[in-house]
Design a protein around this motif. Sequence first.
Motif, PDB file in Angstrom:
ATOM      1  N   PRO A 105       9.316   8.726   3.594  1.00 17.58           N
ATOM      2  CA  PRO A 105      10.327   8.921   2.335  1.00 17.58           C
ATOM      3  C   PRO A 105      10.850   8.195   1.143  1.00 17.58           C
ATOM      4  O   PRO A 105      11.057   7.088   1.787  1.00 17.58           O
ATOM      5  CB  PRO A 105      11.533  10.433   2.233  1.00 17.58           C
ATOM      6  N   ASP A 106      10.647   8.447  -0.508  1.00 16.82           N
ATOM      7  CA  ASP A 106      10.746   7.625  -0.881  1.00 16.82           C
ATOM      8  C   ASP A 106      12.270   7.011  -1.190  1.00 16.82           C
ATOM      9  O   ASP A 106      12.716   5.891  -1.449  1.00 16.82           O
ATOM     10  CB  ASP A 106      10.147   7.422  -2.650  1.00 16.82           C
ATOM     11  N   ALA A 139      13.341  -6.000  -8.048  1.00 20.56           N
ATOM     12  CA  ALA A 139      13.819  -5.098  -7.068  1.00 20.56           C
ATOM     13  C   ALA A 139      14.600  -3.455  -7.832  1.00 20.56           C
ATOM     14  O   ALA A 139      14.326  -2.599  -7.807  1.00 20.56           O
ATOM     15  CB  ALA A 139      14.880  -5.659  -6.165  1.00 20.56           C
ATOM     16  N   ALA A 140      15.081  -4.193  -9.499  1.00 21.08           N
ATOM     17  CA  ALA A 140      15.493  -3.776 -10.234  1.00 21.08           C
ATOM     18  C   ALA A 140      14.233  -2.491 -11.148  1.00 21.08           C
ATOM     19  O   ALA A 140      14.316  -1.176 -10.305  1.00 21.08           O
ATOM     20  CB  ALA A 140      15.884  -3.936 -11.654  1.00 21.08           C
ATOM     21  N   ALA A 141      13.365  -3.041 -10.928  1.00 21.64           N
ATOM     22  CA  ALA A 141      12.172  -2.681 -11.776  1.00 21.64           C
ATOM     23  C   ALA A 141      11.258  -1.666 -10.215  1.00 21.64           C
ATOM     24  O   ALA A 141      10.862  -0.390 -10.923  1.00 21.64           O
ATOM     25  CB  ALA A 141      11.106  -3.871 -12.094  1.00 21.64           C
ATOM     26  N   LEU A 142      11.737  -1.639  -9.228  1.00 21.26           N
ATOM     27  CA  LEU A 142      10.547  -1.044  -8.332  1.00 21.26           C
ATOM     28  C   LEU A 142      11.948   0.520  -8.430  1.00 21.26           C
ATOM     29  O   LEU A 142      11.356   1.749  -7.563  1.00 21.26           O
ATOM     30  CB  LEU A 142      11.155  -1.209  -6.585  1.00 21.26           C
ATOM     31  N   GLY A 199       0.600  -1.256  -0.299  1.00 27.27           N
ATOM     32  CA  GLY A 199      -0.058   0.017   0.028  1.00 27.27           C
ATOM     33  C   GLY A 199       1.106   1.448  -0.049  1.00 27.27           C
ATOM     34  O   GLY A 199       0.662   1.923  -0.523  1.00 27.27           O
ATOM     35  N   MET A 200       1.808   2.044   0.249  1.00 24.37           N
ATOM     36  CA  MET A 200       2.478   2.501   0.501  1.00 24.37           C
ATOM     37  C   MET A 200       3.785   2.594  -0.727  1.00 24.37           C
ATOM     38  O   MET A 200       4.014   3.725  -0.812  1.00 24.37           O
ATOM     39  CB  MET A 200       3.781   2.069   1.963  1.00 24.37           C
ATOM     40  N   ILE A 201       3.799   1.543  -1.457  1.00 21.69           N
ATOM     41  CA  ILE A 201       4.514   2.298  -2.703  1.00 21.69           C
ATOM     42  C   ILE A 201       3.300   1.766  -3.838  1.00 21.69           C
ATOM     43  O   ILE A 201       3.192   1.628  -4.893  1.00 21.69           O
ATOM     44  CB  ILE A 201       5.444   1.311  -3.089  1.00 21.69           C
ATOM     45  N   PRO A 224      14.498   1.990  -0.888  1.00 19.48           N
ATOM     46  CA  PRO A 224      15.837   1.501  -1.372  1.00 19.48           C
ATOM     47  C   PRO A 224      15.617  -0.243   0.050  1.00 19.48           C
ATOM     48  O   PRO A 224      16.569  -1.013  -0.331  1.00 19.48           O
ATOM     49  CB  PRO A 224      17.053   2.015  -1.255  1.00 19.48           C
ATOM     50  N   ALA A 225      14.771   0.365   0.393  1.00 22.07           N
ATOM     51  CA  ALA A 225      14.135  -0.866   2.018  1.00 22.07           C
ATOM     52  C   ALA A 225      14.022  -1.394   1.397  1.00 22.07           C
ATOM     53  O   ALA A 225      14.598  -2.921   1.631  1.00 22.07           O
ATOM     54  CB  ALA A 225      14.018  -0.200   3.203  1.00 22.07           C
ATOM     55  N   LEU A 226      12.874  -1.791   0.690  1.00 26.55           N
ATOM     56  CA  LEU A 226      11.652  -2.545   0.363  1.00 26.55           C
ATOM     57  C   LEU A 226      12.465  -3.548  -1.013  1.00 26.55           C
ATOM     58  O   LEU A 226      12.648  -4.775  -1.113  1.00 26.55           O
ATOM     59  CB  LEU A 226      10.918  -2.079  -0.338  1.00 26.55           C
TER      60      LEU A 226
END
Length: 271
Positions: free
Chosen positions: A248-249, A129-132, A31-33, A254-256
């Motif tokens: 903040p993004d 991860a790269a796409a995110l 939900g956060m992203i 990066p954490a995700l």
Amino acid sequence: MTTDQTLVPLRSAHSMPVVFGAGAAIGVLGGMIGLGGAEFRLPLLISLFGFAALSAVILNKAMSLVVVLTALPARLAAVSASELAAHWPVAVNLLAGSLLGAWVGASWAVKMRSATLYKVLAALMVLMAAALLFTHFSTLGTLDLPPWAQVPLGVAAGFGIGVVAAIMGVAGGELLIPTIVLLFGQDIKTAGSLSLLVSLPTMLVAFARYSRDGSFAVLGANRRFALVMVAGSIAGAVLGGLLLGVFPDVVLIPALAVILLVSAYKLARHD
């Protein structure tokens, strides 16, 4: 048929509050992203709840399907059906490839050896991860391609996304949204809604293919588990939406991505 089927637990032994809590945590992250969170659910199904690779993919696909069906009305409230209808060629172009890709991807998954499927899932999580990172930190413009190039590229992109979504049991929004923006020049908001319209039939095709394999029995054996986790995911997604912008993004994304990479490493080492 994959040997993964022989490793399927008949029923998860975990308590329902734990299952609900795990689903809620996944929903909050998604939900956060602005995503469904299925890419985070898959490694949990394997590492925490002990499902074998193909069983986890099938459960993930079923739960992702419910989450997408729930999210679609909310997206239609943000972007009207008439507005989306004006962009139907984009959806059709991608579906021309994604429907076939979903069938092919699911067919590959059920035929893979378990060890191979774990490694493929690990590689695809690195891709996610790269796409995110790309979607959130790159300036997404448009390629401004002529129709004679745009249409075949749309079919090819749809095919690839369909394969990835089927093998991982996800909706594929992480890949669909940047593709729609780059290839077809749509804004992020419209791309998010169009991605759901492409994801839903694509997921149904993969689901239909998985239903023909013996490992599909894991869904019936764990129906309550799946329903409780979906309920947690939906509740978490609502909370995650309310928390949008709190983190903040530059910190959150990066954490995700690190979570996905760590999960990929663990899957690659899975026996």
